[in-house]
Motif scaffolding. Structure first.
Motif, PDB file in Angstrom:
ATOM      1  N   HIS A 170       0.901  -1.251   0.119  1.00 60.07           N
ATOM      2  CA  HIS A 170      -0.111   0.086   0.080  1.00 60.07           C
ATOM      3  C   HIS A 170       0.843   1.328  -0.155  1.00 60.07           C
ATOM      4  CE1 HIS A 170      -3.292  -2.391   2.286  1.00 60.07           C
ATOM      5  NE2 HIS A 170      -2.947  -2.892   1.246  1.00 60.07           N
ATOM      6  N   VAL A 171       0.274   2.235  -0.405  1.00 63.43           N
ATOM      7  CA  VAL A 171       0.853   3.585  -0.176  1.00 63.43           C
ATOM      8  C   VAL A 171       0.343   3.960   1.003  1.00 63.43           C
ATOM      9  CG1 VAL A 171       1.166   6.000  -1.350  1.00 63.43           C
ATOM     10  CG2 VAL A 171       0.989   4.201  -2.874  1.00 63.43           C
ATOM     11  N   PHE A 172       1.113   4.325   2.022  1.00 70.45           N
ATOM     12  CA  PHE A 172       0.910   4.838   3.459  1.00 70.45           C
ATOM     13  C   PHE A 172       0.699   6.253   3.208  1.00 70.45           C
ATOM     14  CE2 PHE A 172       0.658   0.781   5.390  1.00 70.45           C
ATOM     15  CZ  PHE A 172       1.475   0.273   4.967  1.00 70.45           C
ATOM     16  N   ALA A 209      -8.296   6.211  -7.258  1.00 72.80           N
ATOM     17  CA  ALA A 209      -8.161   5.334  -6.210  1.00 72.80           C
ATOM     18  C   ALA A 209      -6.835   5.878  -5.131  1.00 72.80           C
ATOM     19  CB  ALA A 209      -7.128   4.003  -6.886  1.00 72.80           C
ATOM     20  N   GLY A 210      -6.164   6.748  -5.456  1.00 74.03           N
ATOM     21  CA  GLY A 210      -5.448   7.451  -4.520  1.00 74.03           C
ATOM     22  C   GLY A 210      -6.204   8.205  -3.358  1.00 74.03           C
ATOM     23  N   LEU A 211      -7.490   8.523  -3.656  1.00 75.13           N
ATOM     24  CA  LEU A 211      -8.193   9.079  -2.363  1.00 75.13           C
ATOM     25  C   LEU A 211      -8.488   8.039  -1.490  1.00 75.13           C
ATOM     26  CD1 LEU A 211     -10.586  11.206  -1.614  1.00 75.13           C
ATOM     27  CD2 LEU A 211     -12.114   9.917  -3.058  1.00 75.13           C
ATOM     28  N   PHE A 214      -3.966   1.302  -8.300  1.00 73.23           N
ATOM     29  CA  PHE A 214      -4.011   0.200  -9.375  1.00 73.23           C
ATOM     30  C   PHE A 214      -2.542   0.389 -10.097  1.00 73.23           C
ATOM     31  CE2 PHE A 214      -8.289   1.038  -9.046  1.00 73.23           C
ATOM     32  CZ  PHE A 214      -8.888  -0.062  -9.370  1.00 73.23           C
ATOM     33  N   ARG A 215      -1.790   1.686 -10.204  1.00 74.45           N
ATOM     34  CA  ARG A 215      -0.475   1.892 -10.794  1.00 74.45           C
ATOM     35  C   ARG A 215       0.170   2.456 -10.196  1.00 74.45           C
ATOM     36  NH1 ARG A 215      -5.163   2.765 -13.706  1.00 74.45           N
ATOM     37  NH2 ARG A 215      -5.553   1.385 -15.304  1.00 74.45           N
ATOM     38  N   GLY A 216       1.266   2.611 -10.415  1.00 72.92           N
ATOM     39  CA  GLY A 216       2.747   3.149  -9.784  1.00 72.92           C
ATOM     40  C   GLY A 216       2.965   2.578  -8.669  1.00 72.92           C
ATOM     41  N   PHE A 259     -10.296 -12.584  -7.016  1.00 73.00           N
ATOM     42  CA  PHE A 259      -9.485 -11.063  -7.197  1.00 73.00           C
ATOM     43  C   PHE A 259     -10.572 -10.089  -6.557  1.00 73.00           C
ATOM     44  CE2 PHE A 259      -9.164  -7.242  -9.943  1.00 73.00           C
ATOM     45  CZ  PHE A 259      -8.148  -6.775  -9.131  1.00 73.00           C
ATOM     46  N   TYR A 260     -11.885 -10.177  -7.066  1.00 73.13           N
ATOM     47  CA  TYR A 260     -13.052  -9.067  -6.627  1.00 73.13           C
ATOM     48  C   TYR A 260     -13.566  -9.462  -5.136  1.00 73.13           C
ATOM     49  CZ  TYR A 260     -12.759  -6.548 -10.948  1.00 73.13           C
ATOM     50  OH  TYR A 260     -12.202  -5.737 -11.941  1.00 73.13           O
ATOM     51  N   SER A 261     -13.593 -10.819  -4.813  1.00 68.71           N
ATOM     52  CA  SER A 261     -13.677 -11.198  -3.578  1.00 68.71           C
ATOM     53  C   SER A 261     -12.948 -10.552  -2.501  1.00 68.71           C
ATOM     54  CB  SER A 261     -13.955 -12.699  -3.525  1.00 68.71           C
ATOM     55  OG  SER A 261     -14.612 -13.097  -2.211  1.00 68.71           O
ATOM     56  N   GLY A 312     -20.582  -5.672 -10.632  1.00 72.43           N
ATOM     57  CA  GLY A 312     -20.962  -4.717 -11.529  1.00 72.43           C
ATOM     58  C   GLY A 312     -19.996  -3.712 -11.607  1.00 72.43           C
ATOM     59  N   VAL A 313     -18.989  -4.003 -12.277  1.00 71.25           N
ATOM     60  CA  VAL A 313     -17.951  -2.828 -12.182  1.00 71.25           C
ATOM     61  C   VAL A 313     -17.584  -2.871 -13.905  1.00 71.25           C
ATOM     62  CG1 VAL A 313     -16.621  -3.393 -10.215  1.00 71.25           C
ATOM     63  CG2 VAL A 313     -15.792  -4.518 -11.960  1.00 71.25           C
ATOM     64  N   VAL A 314     -16.965  -1.627 -14.144  1.00 71.69           N
ATOM     65  CA  VAL A 314     -16.885  -1.329 -15.693  1.00 71.69           C
ATOM     66  C   VAL A 314     -15.379  -1.929 -16.148  1.00 71.69           C
ATOM     67  CG1 VAL A 314     -16.868   0.309 -17.335  1.00 71.69           C
ATOM     68  CG2 VAL A 314     -18.396   0.742 -15.401  1.00 71.69           C
ATOM     69  N   GLY A 351      -5.104   9.667 -14.140  1.00 70.03           N
ATOM     70  CA  GLY A 351      -5.463  10.118 -15.391  1.00 70.03           C
ATOM     71  C   GLY A 351      -5.063   9.421 -16.521  1.00 70.03           C
ATOM     72  N   THR A 352      -5.210   8.136 -16.467  1.00 68.59           N
ATOM     73  CA  THR A 352      -4.562   7.309 -17.618  1.00 68.59           C
ATOM     74  C   THR A 352      -5.803   6.698 -18.256  1.00 68.59           C
ATOM     75  OG1 THR A 352      -4.003   5.759 -15.982  1.00 68.59           O
ATOM     76  CG2 THR A 352      -2.271   6.902 -16.908  1.00 68.59           C
ATOM     77  N   VAL A 353      -7.032   6.490 -17.605  1.00 68.45           N
ATOM     78  CA  VAL A 353      -8.117   5.766 -18.168  1.00 68.45           C
ATOM     79  C   VAL A 353      -9.243   6.660 -18.656  1.00 68.45           C
ATOM     80  CG1 VAL A 353     -10.012   4.132 -17.618  1.00 68.45           C
ATOM     81  CG2 VAL A 353      -7.585   3.879 -16.759  1.00 68.45           C
ATOM     82  N   TYR A 354      -9.704   6.548 -19.948  1.00 72.76           N
ATOM     83  CA  TYR A 354     -10.600   7.308 -20.371  1.00 72.76           C
ATOM     84  C   TYR A 354     -11.871   6.607 -20.499  1.00 72.76           C
ATOM     85  CZ  TYR A 354      -7.093  10.386 -21.679  1.00 72.76           C
ATOM     86  OH  TYR A 354      -5.997  11.452 -21.772  1.00 72.76           O
ATOM     87  N   PRO A 355     -13.210   6.957 -20.797  1.00 75.10           N
ATOM     88  CA  PRO A 355     -13.228   8.516 -20.881  1.00 75.10           C
ATOM     89  C   PRO A 355     -13.300   9.272 -19.444  1.00 75.10           C
ATOM     90  CG  PRO A 355     -15.387   7.518 -20.669  1.00 75.10           C
ATOM     91  CD  PRO A 355     -14.507   6.402 -20.734  1.00 75.10           C
ATOM     92  N   VAL A 410      -4.795  19.846  -8.762  1.00 84.29           N
ATOM     93  CA  VAL A 410      -4.483  18.466  -8.485  1.00 84.29           C
ATOM     94  C   VAL A 410      -4.057  18.027  -7.327  1.00 84.29           C
ATOM     95  CG1 VAL A 410      -2.957  16.773  -9.591  1.00 84.29           C
ATOM     96  CG2 VAL A 410      -3.674  18.283 -11.047  1.00 84.29           C
ATOM     97  N   PHE A 411      -4.503  17.015  -6.756  1.00 84.56           N
ATOM     98  CA  PHE A 411      -4.107  16.503  -5.440  1.00 84.56           C
ATOM     99  C   PHE A 411      -3.440  14.778  -5.652  1.00 84.56           C
ATOM    100  CE2 PHE A 411      -6.095  19.558  -2.520  1.00 84.56           C
ATOM    101  CZ  PHE A 411      -7.072  20.255  -3.523  1.00 84.56           C
ATOM    102  N   ASN A 412      -2.212  14.917  -5.499  1.00 84.03           N
ATOM    103  CA  ASN A 412      -1.751  13.563  -5.793  1.00 84.03           C
ATOM    104  C   ASN A 412      -0.337  13.381  -5.035  1.00 84.03           C
ATOM    105  OD1 ASN A 412      -0.378  11.399  -7.317  1.00 84.03           O
ATOM    106  ND2 ASN A 412      -2.031  11.487  -8.525  1.00 84.03           N
ATOM    107  N   GLU A 418       1.125  18.138  -3.623  1.00 83.02           N
ATOM    108  CA  GLU A 418       1.777  16.913  -3.471  1.00 83.02           C
ATOM    109  C   GLU A 418       1.667  16.389  -2.193  1.00 83.02           C
ATOM    110  OE1 GLU A 418       5.689  16.950  -5.106  1.00 83.02           O
ATOM    111  OE2 GLU A 418       5.731  14.764  -5.524  1.00 83.02           O
ATOM    112  N   GLY A 419       1.260  15.104  -1.963  1.00 84.83           N
ATOM    113  CA  GLY A 419       1.151  14.543  -0.815  1.00 84.83           C
ATOM    114  C   GLY A 419      -0.180  13.578  -0.736  1.00 84.83           C
ATOM    115  N   ASP A 420      -0.407  13.303   0.566  1.00 87.43           N
ATOM    116  CA  ASP A 420      -1.662  12.522   0.700  1.00 87.43           C
ATOM    117  C   ASP A 420      -2.922  13.318   0.563  1.00 87.43           C
ATOM    118  OD1 ASP A 420      -3.239  10.609   1.675  1.00 87.43           O
ATOM    119  OD2 ASP A 420      -2.903  10.649   3.893  1.00 87.43           O
TER     120      ASP A 420
END
Ligand code: BJW
Length: 342
Positions: free
Chosen positions: A19-21, A58-60, A69-71, A100-102, A216-218, A251-255, A272-274, A304-306
């Protein structure tokens, strides 16, 4: 735990322990003069903003203990997200994808909303023209009492179930039972090892009794829920959006990612909060100007930060201080919101 499985060549699924702490809360107590000016400039613009959009990812939920998911700290550290979040992966190996989803349902049920979820919920209560577009499927914004009519779930929910049979329209929301079948109890922990479950041990449709249920996810290649997309479009078309808050998303997934450019093209500004701001995002719009003028003319702010630390601080002029206390049943409450509505 390394799992050798046909769906993935590089698979280390269920290894979600990276995890990102959250960064320590002291980060905000030691603001440099330029960081303080950045915050003041943002807050001045925030106060003047009438219509605000938030795009969250997901960072929220990272400081609630849910992996991104990434990074760095990515959910699929040695695993390509595309490999599991697709209809093809589910069709090839529903046992793997359901486990995985369970595990993620179990993790989301155990997680608590953090201060940023509460801060956004509070902003929504105070600003009727504030709308949050969430890419998250964990339900934490809802559990922070974000008003439902100001929260659009672009990528569905871990707690929705749909029948995969072409002939059946079964869909159920807010299904919080875990595990969904006795066999899926083995996937109750985020680091649980993989063991094949036969089809008969996976969730089946209570309506047609034949179709396999799916989360029920996309998934990649699937359309976003049209009601959510239409509601987002209607909000953007109804008038200029003064500000978009981009919180904890790559910000990598569209739309979804496209909303930021749409708001900028309307003349709206971006904050931007990241935890990880790259150099291009941090660029000053007016680097050649003296600091006061530069901050007054900004079209973009970066924090920049949590997000759980920064978002409540940045929104404080509107929402007051956010304090979260745990109730006797373990649920959290946003108890103290200091700013009155005068
Ligand atoms: C912190 C922090 C802390 C960490 N504080 N910050 C245009 C161009 C190119 C491609 C496309 C395009 N349009 C469509 C596509 C294709 C595709 C796509 O975007 N592909 C890209 C990979 C290029 N899009 C789709 O397929 C979409 N469907 C579609 O377009 O359909 C068209 C169609 C129309 C009509 C009929 C049929 C089809 C669907 C996309 C679905 C995405 N699904 C997932 C899985 C959901 C289920 C699940 O959860 O398993 O959604 S993928 C995954 O990515 C998940 C997320 O919601 C999404 C975004 O990720 P997010 O939230 O940004 O997380 P991360 O991990 O990427 O980033 C976290 C960030 O937080 C990082 O920046 C960290 O630094 C930061 N952070 N800790 C603050 N404490």
């Amino acid at each position: 735990m390394t799992v050798d499985h046909p769906v993935s060549r590089s698979a280390v699924p269920y290894q979600f322990d990276n995890h990102v702490f959250p960064t320590p809360s002291t980060q905000l107590e030691t603001l440099t003069p330029s960081a303080a000016a950045n915050l003041a400039s943002f807050q001045a613009y925030l106060r003047s903003s009438k219509r605000i959009l938030a795009l969250v990812g997901a960072g929220l939920s990272a400081s609630s203990g849910l992996p991104t998911f990434r990074g760095t700290g990515g959910l699929w550290r040695n695993y390509d997200a595309m490999e599991l979040a697709t209809p093809e992966a589910f069709s090839n190996d529903p046992s793997l994808v359901w486990q995985f989803y369970s595990a993620r349902r179990a993790a989301a049920l155990q997680a608590m909303p953090n201060k940023a979820h509460y801060a956004l919920a509070e902003l929504a209560k105070r600003m009727p023209d504030f709308l949050t577009l969430t890419q998250n499927v964990d339900g934490l914004s809802t559990r922070a009492n974000h008003p439902p009519n100001q929260l659009l779930h672009l990528h569905g929910s871990l707690f929705s179930l749909k029948c995969t049979s072409f002939y059946c329209d079964f869909q159920e929301d807010n299904h919080f039972t875990h595990p969904l079948t006795p066999e899926l109890a083995i996937a109750s922990e985020i680091s649980a090892p993989y063991a094949h479950i036969p089809l008969s041990g996976l969730p089946h449709c209570p309506k047609c009794h034949t179709g396999l249920l799916r989360p029920g996810v996309v998934w990649f290649g699937e359309a976003l829920p049209w009601r959510a997309v239409k509601a987002a479009d209607d909000f953007i078309s109804a008038g200029k959006v003064d500000l978009i808050l981009v919180i904890g998303t790559s910000g990598t997934v569209y739309p979804a990612a496209g909303y930021v450019d749409r708001i900028r093209m309307q003349g709206g500004k971006v904050a931007v909060f990241n935890i990880d701001i790259d150099d291009s995002e941090g660029e000053d719009d007016f680097p050649e100007m003296e600091p006061e003028r530069s901050y007054a003319n900004r079209t973009k702010w970066t924090f920049e930060g949590d997000a759980a630390e920064w978002v409540p601080v940045a929104l404080e002029p509107i929402i007051g201080p956010i304090e979260v206390q745990e109730g006797s049943d373990g649920e959290r409450f946003n108890l103290a919101v200091g700013r009155s509505d005068d």
